[in-house]
Design a protein around this motif. Structure first.
Motif, short mmCIF file in Angstrom:
data_model
loop_
_atom_site.label_atom_id
_atom_site.label_comp_id
_atom_site.label_asym_id
_atom_site.label_seq_id
_atom_site.Cartn_x
_atom_site.Cartn_y
_atom_site.Cartn_z
N GLY A 33 -29.82 -14.18 -22.37
CA GLY A 33 -30.15 -13.10 -21.47
C GLY A 33 -29.80 -13.32 -20.01
O GLY A 33 -30.17 -12.53 -19.16
N ARG A 34 -29.11 -14.39 -19.71
CA ARG A 34 -28.73 -14.65 -18.33
C ARG A 34 -27.42 -13.93 -17.99
O ARG A 34 -26.72 -13.44 -18.87
N ALA A 35 -27.11 -13.91 -16.70
CA ALA A 35 -25.85 -13.29 -16.26
C ALA A 35 -25.30 -14.10 -15.10
O ALA A 35 -26.04 -14.52 -14.22
N PHE A 36 -23.99 -14.32 -15.11
CA PHE A 36 -23.31 -15.01 -14.01
C PHE A 36 -22.52 -14.00 -13.22
O PHE A 36 -21.94 -13.06 -13.77
N ARG A 37 -22.47 -14.22 -11.92
CA ARG A 37 -21.69 -13.35 -11.05
C ARG A 37 -20.24 -13.83 -11.00
O ARG A 37 -19.97 -15.01 -10.78
N ILE A 38 -19.31 -12.92 -11.22
CA ILE A 38 -17.88 -13.20 -11.12
C ILE A 38 -17.36 -12.51 -9.87
O ILE A 38 -17.63 -11.32 -9.67
N GLN A 39 -16.64 -13.23 -9.03
CA GLN A 39 -16.08 -12.66 -7.81
C GLN A 39 -14.57 -12.54 -7.95
O GLN A 39 -13.88 -13.54 -8.12
N LYS A 40 -14.09 -11.32 -7.91
CA LYS A 40 -12.66 -11.06 -8.01
C LYS A 40 -12.15 -10.80 -6.60
O LYS A 40 -12.42 -9.75 -6.01
N ARG A 41 -11.41 -11.73 -6.07
CA ARG A 41 -10.99 -11.67 -4.67
C ARG A 41 -9.74 -10.83 -4.49
O ARG A 41 -8.88 -10.77 -5.38
N THR A 42 -9.65 -10.20 -3.33
CA THR A 42 -8.46 -9.44 -2.96
C THR A 42 -7.97 -9.93 -1.60
O THR A 42 -8.67 -10.67 -0.90
N SER A 43 -6.75 -9.52 -1.24
CA SER A 43 -6.19 -9.95 0.04
C SER A 43 -5.26 -8.88 0.59
O SER A 43 -4.79 -7.99 -0.14
N HIS A 44 -5.00 -8.97 1.88
CA HIS A 44 -4.03 -8.12 2.57
C HIS A 44 -2.90 -9.04 3.00
O HIS A 44 -3.09 -9.93 3.82
N ILE A 45 -1.69 -8.81 2.47
CA ILE A 45 -0.55 -9.68 2.71
C ILE A 45 0.46 -8.94 3.57
O ILE A 45 0.78 -7.79 3.31
N THR A 46 0.98 -9.63 4.61
CA THR A 46 1.95 -9.04 5.53
C THR A 46 3.15 -9.96 5.66
O THR A 46 3.00 -11.18 5.77
N ILE A 47 4.36 -9.37 5.66
CA ILE A 47 5.60 -10.11 5.90
C ILE A 47 6.32 -9.42 7.05
O ILE A 47 6.49 -8.20 7.05
N ILE A 48 6.76 -10.21 8.04
CA ILE A 48 7.52 -9.70 9.17
C ILE A 48 8.89 -10.36 9.18
O ILE A 48 8.99 -11.59 9.18
N LEU A 49 9.93 -9.53 9.18
CA LEU A 49 11.31 -10.02 9.17
C LEU A 49 11.94 -9.83 10.54
O LEU A 49 11.58 -8.90 11.28
N ASN A 50 12.87 -10.71 10.87
CA ASN A 50 13.61 -10.59 12.12
C ASN A 50 15.07 -10.90 11.85
O ASN A 50 15.41 -11.50 10.84
N GLU A 51 15.93 -10.51 12.76
CA GLU A 51 17.37 -10.73 12.60
C GLU A 51 17.79 -11.99 13.31
O GLU A 51 17.30 -12.31 14.40
N ARG A 52 18.67 -12.75 12.69
CA ARG A 52 19.18 -13.99 13.30
C ARG A 52 20.12 -13.68 14.44
O ARG A 52 20.82 -12.79 14.51
N GLU A 67 7.18 -10.91 -3.93
CA GLU A 67 8.58 -10.54 -4.15
C GLU A 67 8.78 -9.04 -3.95
O GLU A 67 9.74 -8.61 -3.30
N LYS A 68 7.86 -8.24 -4.48
CA LYS A 68 7.94 -6.78 -4.28
C LYS A 68 7.77 -6.43 -2.81
O LYS A 68 8.45 -5.55 -2.28
N LEU A 69 6.86 -7.15 -2.14
CA LEU A 69 6.62 -6.90 -0.72
C LEU A 69 7.83 -7.26 0.12
O LEU A 69 8.19 -6.53 1.05
N LEU A 70 8.50 -8.36 -0.21
CA LEU A 70 9.70 -8.77 0.52
C LEU A 70 10.83 -7.77 0.32
O LEU A 70 11.54 -7.43 1.28
N ASN A 71 10.99 -7.26 -0.90
CA ASN A 71 12.00 -6.23 -1.14
C ASN A 71 11.71 -4.97 -0.33
O ASN A 71 12.62 -4.31 0.17
N SER A 72 10.43 -4.64 -0.19
CA SER A 72 10.05 -3.48 0.62
C SER A 72 10.36 -3.71 2.10
O SER A 72 10.84 -2.81 2.79
N ALA A 73 10.11 -4.92 2.59
CA ALA A 73 10.40 -5.23 3.99
C ALA A 73 11.90 -5.20 4.26
O ALA A 73 12.34 -4.74 5.32
N ILE A 74 12.69 -5.67 3.30
CA ILE A 74 14.16 -5.62 3.44
C ILE A 74 14.63 -4.17 3.49
O ILE A 74 15.49 -3.80 4.31
N ALA A 75 14.08 -3.32 2.63
CA ALA A 75 14.44 -1.90 2.63
C ALA A 75 14.03 -1.23 3.93
O ALA A 75 14.77 -0.39 4.47
N ASN A 76 12.86 -1.60 4.48
CA ASN A 76 12.43 -1.05 5.76
C ASN A 76 13.39 -1.45 6.87
O ASN A 76 13.72 -0.65 7.75
#
Length: 128
Positions: free
Chosen positions: A109-128, A66-75
């Protein structure tokens, strides 16, 4: 060696730019698969209905998008001079980012690995 004068090359390169507004968030703390679920619900919709859908979607990725879409609209409005009421979401994609690797202590005394995933999100807007 390049063909033509430097200013001619710059003019040709600038003439090939498209009239689409876009916004990108890098290293968002949501996995790419979870972001794609939300992105698929708004792809192809106009921005007003997409903002309505995102406002009532109970997922963490919806707040980021939602924040990303508001940024794309402002752009689109400020940089390209497009009317925000005539915009629709042409393309959306979420690519995998780096994974943060953490350790969670477990019993005896054991340990488990936790994977915290990240992503790169892109939105492209066009005019009707």
């Amino acid at each position: 060696m390049a063909k033509g004068h430097r200013s001619q090359i710059k003019r040709e390169r600038n003439a090939n730019t498209d009239n689409r507004a876009k916004a990108k968030v890098s290293f968002a703390r949501v996995s790419d698969t979870k972001a794609r679920i939300v992105l698929d619900t708004i792809k192809g919709k106009d921005v007003v209905s997409a903002l309505g859908i995102l406002a009532f979607t109970p997922r963490k990725a919806a707040r980021v998008i939602e924040k990303l879409l508001n940024s794309a609209i402002a752009n689109a409005e400020n940089n390209l001079g497009l009317d925000p009421n005539n915009l629709y979401i042409q393309e959306t994609f979420a690519n995998k980012g780096p994974t943060l690797k953490r350790i969670r202590p477990r019993a005896q005394g054991r340990a488990f690995r936790i994977q915290k995933r990240t992503s790169h999100i892109t939105i492209i807007l066009n005019e009707r």
